[in-house]
Design a protein around this motif. Structure first.
Motif, mmCIF file in Angstrom:
data_model
loop_
_atom_site.group_PDB
_atom_site.id
_atom_site.type_symbol
_atom_site.label_atom_id
_atom_site.label_comp_id
_atom_site.label_asym_id
_atom_site.label_seq_id
_atom_site.Cartn_x
_atom_site.Cartn_y
_atom_site.Cartn_z
ATOM 1 N N GLY A 38 1.183 -5.961 -2.930
ATOM 2 C CA GLY A 38 0.628 -4.630 -2.661
ATOM 3 C C GLY A 38 1.543 -3.799 -1.779
ATOM 4 N N PHE A 39 2.069 -4.398 -0.709
ATOM 5 C CA PHE A 39 2.976 -3.654 0.175
ATOM 6 C C PHE A 39 4.267 -3.294 -0.558
ATOM 7 N N ALA A 40 4.797 -4.257 -1.312
ATOM 8 C CA ALA A 40 6.042 -3.997 -2.039
ATOM 9 C C ALA A 40 5.845 -2.837 -3.014
ATOM 10 N N VAL A 41 4.732 -2.855 -3.732
ATOM 11 C CA VAL A 41 4.475 -1.810 -4.730
ATOM 12 C C VAL A 41 4.164 -0.477 -4.054
ATOM 13 N N CYS A 42 3.415 -0.553 -2.951
ATOM 14 C CA CYS A 42 3.083 0.657 -2.193
ATOM 15 C C CYS A 42 4.360 1.360 -1.733
ATOM 16 N N PHE A 43 5.288 0.618 -1.150
ATOM 17 C CA PHE A 43 6.529 1.243 -0.674
ATOM 18 C C PHE A 43 7.404 1.675 -1.843
ATOM 19 N N SER A 44 7.321 0.952 -2.955
ATOM 20 C CA SER A 44 8.062 1.389 -4.138
ATOM 21 C C SER A 44 7.545 2.742 -4.611
ATOM 22 N N ARG A 45 6.227 2.898 -4.537
ATOM 23 C CA ARG A 45 5.659 4.171 -4.998
ATOM 24 C C ARG A 45 5.979 5.307 -4.046
ATOM 25 N N LEU A 46 6.280 4.981 -2.785
ATOM 26 C CA LEU A 46 6.652 6.028 -1.826
ATOM 27 C C LEU A 46 8.165 6.181 -1.756
ATOM 28 N N SER A 47 8.885 5.469 -2.622
ATOM 29 C CA SER A 47 10.350 5.489 -2.597
ATOM 30 C C SER A 47 10.907 6.842 -3.036
#
Lengths: 220, 267
Positions: A38-47
């Motif tokens: 979830g954190f990895a994907v969350c930060f990917s989406r804010l990339s």
């Protein structure tokens, strides 16, 4: 008139206990892995990188817009055909549960981070904090607090969803009910016991979620 | 705190002719098709107090926010002590990154933006501890001095949501000062306050002027600006329509736009 008799099914209390433990273990493991995803994907989406954003978004939509039941069947029966080797059912179960949880957690985390006032980021920048310092020292502590109720609720759902892994014959609480039913021909008692066990575990968790939500509303 | 010794106005005026700390040339800022800053040249000298006034939407906030790269200019150059500021965090060679720039150029906001999960003392110490990596003891001692200066020593362990607007803004000023900046940018710092709380914040700013702090102040408090500023810039439609001594701009200027703008405050 059907005469209820719990004593028959309760003789298999060790099966229920074992099932409860398995459910708890799968749920906890998938929550932990799901939080990491979830954190990895969350930060990917804010990339800043549009391609990373796109990939993360695609993953999320795939897992949020297909039923978990279908995902489990697909990972267990279909994926091995693509991979060329088979996954055992416990691996498939844990993998699917974690990916499913991760897609929802990512959205909760993202919402939490985006809900923090822009002024907070600006104030952190104004004292020369780097992007990373701003995120971990200023934004994240506030966002975590705000996302906690939604996180607990999603975890309660995750606990219940774990029952679905019985369709690929992974032992857990619901699966044990089927086993006990097979042995005793007492479906009413067997499934009632399982339902009561789920309720006894999850009711306190929803109460905690409500309590946390109320407390947060006061402190805001 | 160890700002330069209290300076008389004359001494300040003398030093004002000396070092330029911050300057902008050919500054432009657009949001999509809308150009908000349309070519501004501005410099801030050591010890100088510059007030920036103008109608809402004239671009004065955008202008001051460009000075510490809170907004990235669309065109033009910002220089800190003669070194060009770059649009990246780290400094390299002669170019100043915005990380270094912001360590020396502090900012206070209209809406305070205190960190709600940290106490007053933690808010003030955050920058020096985390960014400047100074030892906790000296940072806390300095923070207490600053709290004394803004009159909030007894609030050190209180969380911001228990403070009034005026108190919050005084803490925000202390937080900016804790970084020991060369320049302080104040962006409408009294505009969000109830009228009866404006005075206490203006008092703190006045004390900073006495200390010789270099400041750029965007404000609607025209009388206050006239009183404390060495220079006043009138911004209108994205350009500096007029700039000069407080007296020449506010009291003697004959420009129609400026007179119209000022008349709304005198009524």
């Amino acid at each position: 008139m059907y005469k209820m008799d719990f004593s028959v099914v309760l003789q298999s209390w060790d099966l229920f206990l074992w099932g409860l433990w398995l459910t708890f273990a799968y749920t906890t493991a998938s929550i932990v892995i799901g939080v990491v995803i979830g954190f990895a994907v969350c930060f990917s989406r804010l990339s800043n990188n549009w391609f990373i954003r796109l990939l993360a978004r695609a993953y999320q939509e795939v897992f949020r817009c297909t039923p978990l039941l279908v995902q489990l069947l697909w990972f267990y029966y279909a994926l091995p055909l693509l991979l060329g080797f088979s996954l055992d059912n416990t691996t498939a179960a844990l993998l699917t549960l974690s990916l499913y949880a991760g897609s929802f957690y990512a959205e909760i985390f993202r919402g939490g981070i985006l809900s923090i006032d822009r002024g907070q980021t600006e104030a952190a920048k104004a004292i020369a904090m780097s992007g990373r310092q701003t995120m971990w020292r200023i934004v994240m502590p506030q966002a975590l607090k705000r996302m906690l109720p939604a996180f607990i609720n999603q975890s309660v759902i995750q606990f219940k969803n774990t029952s679905l892994i019985s369709v690929i014959s992974v032992g857990e609480l619901a699966y044990m009910a089927a086993v006990v039913n097979g042995q005793t021909y007492r479906p009413l008692e067997a499934y009632t016991v399982v339902a009561v066990l789920y309720f006894a575990l999850l009711f306190p968790m929803t109460q905690v979620a409500d309590y946390v939500e109320r407390r947060l509303r006061v402190s805001d | 705190m160890d700002l330069s010794a209290p300076a008389t106005r004359e001494a300040k005026a003398a030093s004002a002719s000396a070092d330029v700390i911050l300057d902008a040339t050919g500054l432009r800022k657009s949001y999509g098709k809308l150009e908000v800053i349309k070519g501004v040249d501005l410099s801030l000298k050591a010890g100088e107090v510059l007030a920036i006034i103008g109608p809402s939407g004239s671009g004065k906030s955008t202008l001051i926010r460009c000075l510490n790269m809170m907004e990235t200019p669309s065109a033009g150059v910002i220089r800190y002590k003669g070194r060009q500021v770059e649009t990246r965090f780290a400094s390299r060679k002669e170019r100043v990154g915005y990380g270094e720039l912001r360590r020396h150029v502090g900012m206070v906001f209209q809406h305070f933006n205190l960190f709600p999960h940290k106490t007053v003392l933690q808010n003030i110490c955050e920058g020096p501890l985390v960014v400047l990596r100074e030892p906790r003891e000296s940072v806390e001692a300095r923070a207490m001095d600053l709290l004394a200066k803004v009159g909030l020593v007894d609030k050190r362990d209180v969380y911001p949501n228990h403070l009034s607007g005026g108190q919050k803004q005084r803490v925000a000023i202390a937080r900016a000062l804790a970084m020991r900046p060369d320049v302080l940018l104040l962006d409408e710092v009294t505009s969000a306050l109830d009228p009866e709380l404006v005075g206490e914040v203006l008092e703190v700013i006045r004390a900073l002027v006495q200390d010789g702090m270099t400041m750029a102040i965007v404000t609607h408090e025209i009388a206050f600006a006239a009183d404390i500023a060495d220079r006043v810039a009138f911004i209108d439609e994205g350009v500096i329509a007029e700039i000069g001594s407080a007296d020449s701009v506010i009291h003697q200027s004959g420009t129609a736009r400026l007179r119209t703008f000022l008349s709304r405050f005198h009524s």
